[in-house]
Write an enzyme that holds these catalytic residues in place. Structure first.
Site, short mmCIF file in Angstrom:
data_model
loop_
_atom_site.label_atom_id
_atom_site.label_comp_id
_atom_site.label_asym_id
_atom_site.label_seq_id
_atom_site.Cartn_x
_atom_site.Cartn_y
_atom_site.Cartn_z
N THR A 39 0.81 -1.22 0.00
CA THR A 39 0.00 0.00 0.00
C THR A 39 0.85 1.27 0.00
O THR A 39 0.32 2.37 -0.14
CB THR A 39 -0.94 0.01 1.22
OG1 THR A 39 -0.17 -0.29 2.40
CG2 THR A 39 -2.03 -1.03 1.08
N HIS A 44 6.87 0.25 7.08
CA HIS A 44 6.97 1.06 8.29
C HIS A 44 7.16 0.12 9.47
O HIS A 44 7.12 -1.11 9.31
CB HIS A 44 5.74 1.96 8.47
CG HIS A 44 4.42 1.24 8.45
ND1 HIS A 44 3.99 0.44 9.49
CD2 HIS A 44 3.46 1.17 7.51
CE1 HIS A 44 2.80 -0.06 9.20
NE2 HIS A 44 2.46 0.35 8.00
N HIS A 47 5.28 -3.09 10.25
CA HIS A 47 5.56 -4.33 9.53
C HIS A 47 6.66 -5.16 10.18
O HIS A 47 6.86 -6.32 9.81
CB HIS A 47 6.02 -4.01 8.09
CG HIS A 47 4.98 -3.41 7.22
ND1 HIS A 47 5.07 -2.14 6.69
CD2 HIS A 47 3.79 -3.92 6.77
CE1 HIS A 47 4.01 -1.90 5.93
NE2 HIS A 47 3.21 -2.95 5.98
N LYS A 81 -10.64 -3.69 9.75
CA LYS A 81 -10.99 -2.43 9.10
C LYS A 81 -12.49 -2.18 9.24
O LYS A 81 -13.30 -3.10 9.20
CB LYS A 81 -10.63 -2.46 7.60
CG LYS A 81 -9.23 -2.96 7.29
CD LYS A 81 -8.16 -1.98 7.72
CE LYS A 81 -6.80 -2.34 7.14
NZ LYS A 81 -6.35 -3.71 7.40
N ARG A 85 -10.78 -0.22 1.80
CA ARG A 85 -9.52 0.45 1.50
C ARG A 85 -9.54 0.95 0.06
O ARG A 85 -10.17 0.37 -0.81
CB ARG A 85 -8.38 -0.55 1.70
CG ARG A 85 -7.02 -0.08 1.26
CD ARG A 85 -6.04 -1.23 1.31
NE ARG A 85 -5.83 -1.70 2.66
CZ ARG A 85 -5.19 -2.81 2.96
NH1 ARG A 85 -4.71 -3.58 2.02
NH2 ARG A 85 -5.03 -3.18 4.22
N GLN A 177 -6.63 -15.05 -0.33
CA GLN A 177 -5.48 -15.34 0.53
C GLN A 177 -5.28 -16.84 0.70
O GLN A 177 -4.14 -17.32 0.74
CB GLN A 177 -5.66 -14.66 1.90
CG GLN A 177 -4.42 -14.78 2.77
CD GLN A 177 -4.46 -13.84 3.98
OE1 GLN A 177 -5.02 -12.76 3.92
NE2 GLN A 177 -3.86 -14.27 5.08
N ASP A 198 -4.93 -10.45 13.73
CA ASP A 198 -6.15 -10.13 13.00
C ASP A 198 -6.27 -10.94 11.71
O ASP A 198 -7.32 -10.94 11.06
CB ASP A 198 -6.21 -8.63 12.69
CG ASP A 198 -5.03 -8.16 11.83
OD1 ASP A 198 -3.97 -8.81 11.85
OD2 ASP A 198 -5.18 -7.13 11.14
N LYS A 233 -1.64 2.51 19.82
CA LYS A 233 -1.16 1.61 18.78
C LYS A 233 0.32 1.82 18.53
O LYS A 233 0.79 2.95 18.42
CB LYS A 233 -1.94 1.84 17.48
CG LYS A 233 -1.63 0.84 16.39
CD LYS A 233 -2.50 1.08 15.16
CE LYS A 233 -2.17 0.09 14.06
NZ LYS A 233 -2.99 0.31 12.85
N LYS A 236 2.73 4.33 15.44
CA LYS A 236 2.18 5.61 15.04
C LYS A 236 2.71 6.72 15.96
O LYS A 236 2.86 6.53 17.15
CB LYS A 236 0.65 5.59 15.15
CG LYS A 236 -0.03 4.66 14.16
CD LYS A 236 -0.09 5.29 12.78
CE LYS A 236 -0.96 4.45 11.85
NZ LYS A 236 -1.04 5.02 10.50
N THR A 237 3.02 7.86 15.36
CA THR A 237 3.40 9.03 16.14
C THR A 237 2.45 10.16 15.77
O THR A 237 1.55 9.99 14.94
CB THR A 237 4.84 9.46 15.81
OG1 THR A 237 4.90 9.93 14.45
CG2 THR A 237 5.82 8.30 15.99
#
Length: 431
Positions: A39, A44, A47, A81, A85, A177, A198, A233, A236-237
């Site tokens: 994506t 990041h 992952h 989600k 997306r 999948q 998940d 989470k 994330k910042t």
């Protein structure tokens, strides 16, 4: 053979595991895969748990397979989600895959002659060959709608109060999948799929498809979704994702993220995101608890992950940059620093823009600070600060308020760094 499952257990990296998985991996060498949706053109740190699972797998003698979801990225995974997306086009997916590949190569051995060298595959390569009729004939008939409807990821979306429901496209995601797992099972002898917790429903759909279509045995394992000690989470910042691409998140910013984690998080993260041994981590934890103010865990964690994701040179540069901000740097270090790192270090510092002509014939530092910018209110205030040793130019003390500033003082050919007192920094930019 090293016990891969046992290794992940003490590191806190297993959430769900199918019965028999540990015994199977101890009995024979196998291949296992983790899927990554392309994506963006960079990984990041969210992952990294999956990447580290593959690294430990290879370290245990098994073969890691990185699956890039070129096909599934065109659909969108409903797991976790609340809405669909945005779908990506083929060209964007290819660019993203190439960007991610360079980063995987820092963590996994793709190039050696070893039988367990890592491989990277793209599910678009086999999914694009399927016609719709071929897919529902070869795959769809083996998995019932009842089975698919029972998945939590489906039930949550259907029971949602938003009224959006779920498209058939996303409903079919688990079949796509599952087809990946079947293809890798047939092509590479891959008998284990791993992923985030998940993903459990999607992964076991694959094991079920292999059992029903091939009569084969396959296994599933997931890692917990990582959260910080304050419940937020991980990854994330305030400014968004922490990327592995140095153009998106500089090595300095990357290093600072790990350096600034809370003590409780540092104890957890050093197990998950480094290859340090059990005994090494125990020693570090004990040393840290004895002298928490020294931040021993955070420093070692930041070093290990920055070197792994970037390089030793980038790590050293990040440490140098940190020293500059906290008072220990030198002019030479400033001059060596790349512009993006320089701006990251002094992010949020007041910046004044001046015309290049001001410096071309030389300007006194007092005029620069009191007339052309408002670093000080007046020349008189500036002189008093200089006399008290309170002004530094590019990390060098200024002892002459009439010092002439010319373009040779510029950092990266456009910046001057002024420091007033111990903690107040100002940037002058020539534009």
């Amino acid at each position: 053979m090293m016990n891969f499952v046992e290794e992940l257990k003490w590191r806190g990296m297993i959430h769900d595991i199918m019965p028999g998985t540990e015994e199977f991996l101890l009995k024979e060498k196998s291949a296992a895969y983790v899927g990554f949706d392309p994506t963006a053109d960079s990984l990041h740190i969210g992952h990294l748990v999956g990447v580290m699972m593959l690294r430990h797998l290879q370290n245990a003698g098994h073969r890691p397979i990185v699956l890039i979801g070129g096909a599934t990225g065109m659909i969108g995974d409903p797991s976790g989600k609340s809405e669909e997306r945005n779908l990506l086009d083929e060209q964007t997916l290819h660019q993203n895959k190439e960007g991610m590949k360079k980063q995987f190569e820092k963590f996994l051995d793709f190039g050696s002659a070893s039988p367990n060298r890592a491989i990277m595959v793209n599910n678009y390569d086999w999914m694009r060959e399927y016609s719709f009729l071929g897919f529902i004939r070869d795959i769809g008939k083996h998995i019932t709608v009842n089975y698919m409807m029972a998945k939590d990821s489906v039930k949550k979306r259907l029971d949602s109060d938003t009224g959006q429901g779920m498209s058939f496209t996303e409903f079919s995601y688990q079949l796509v999948q599952g087809t990946d797992f079947l293809y890798l099972y047939n092509t590479y002898g891959c008998k284990l799929q791993m992923g985030g917790s998940d993903q459990w429903g999607n992964i076991v759909t694959g094991t079920e498809l292999i059992r029903r279509k091939n009569g084969g045995e396959a296994y599933a394992m997931t890692c917990p979704l990582i959260t910080k000690s304050d419940g937020q989470k991980f990854g994330k910042t305030e400014t968004g994702n922490v990327w592995l691409d140095p153009a998106k998140t500089t090595p300095y910013q990357f290093y600072q993220f790990w350096l600034n984690v809370a003590d409780d998080d540092a104890e957890k993260f050093i197990k998950i995101f480094t290859m340090l041994s059990h005994s090494e981590i125990d020693e570090l934890v004990n040393a840290h608890r004895a002298e928490p103010h020294l931040r021993i865990l955070q420093k070692r964690l930041a070093e290990e992950v920055t070197v792994m994701a970037h390089s030793r040179e980038d790590y050293n540069g990040a440490v140098e940059a940190s020293q500059i901000l906290f008072g220990k740097g030198t002019t030479e270090q400033l001059q060596r620093m790349e512009e993006n790192t320089f701006l990251a270090v002094f992010e949020g510092v007041p910046m004044y823009d001046i015309n290049p002509g001001i410096l071309s014939n030389g300007v006194t530092i007092s005029d620069l600070c009191a007339v052309h910018t408002k670093i000080t209110e007046s020349k008189g205030e500036f002189r008093r600060l200089v006399q008290g040793g309170g002004i530094s130019l590019n990390k060098e003390k200024v002892d002459d308020p009439e010092l002439i500033i010319k373009p040779d003082k510029l950092l990266n050919k456009k910046y001057i760094l002024l420091q007033k007192g111990k903690k107040s920094y100002y940037l002058i930019r020539v534009i």
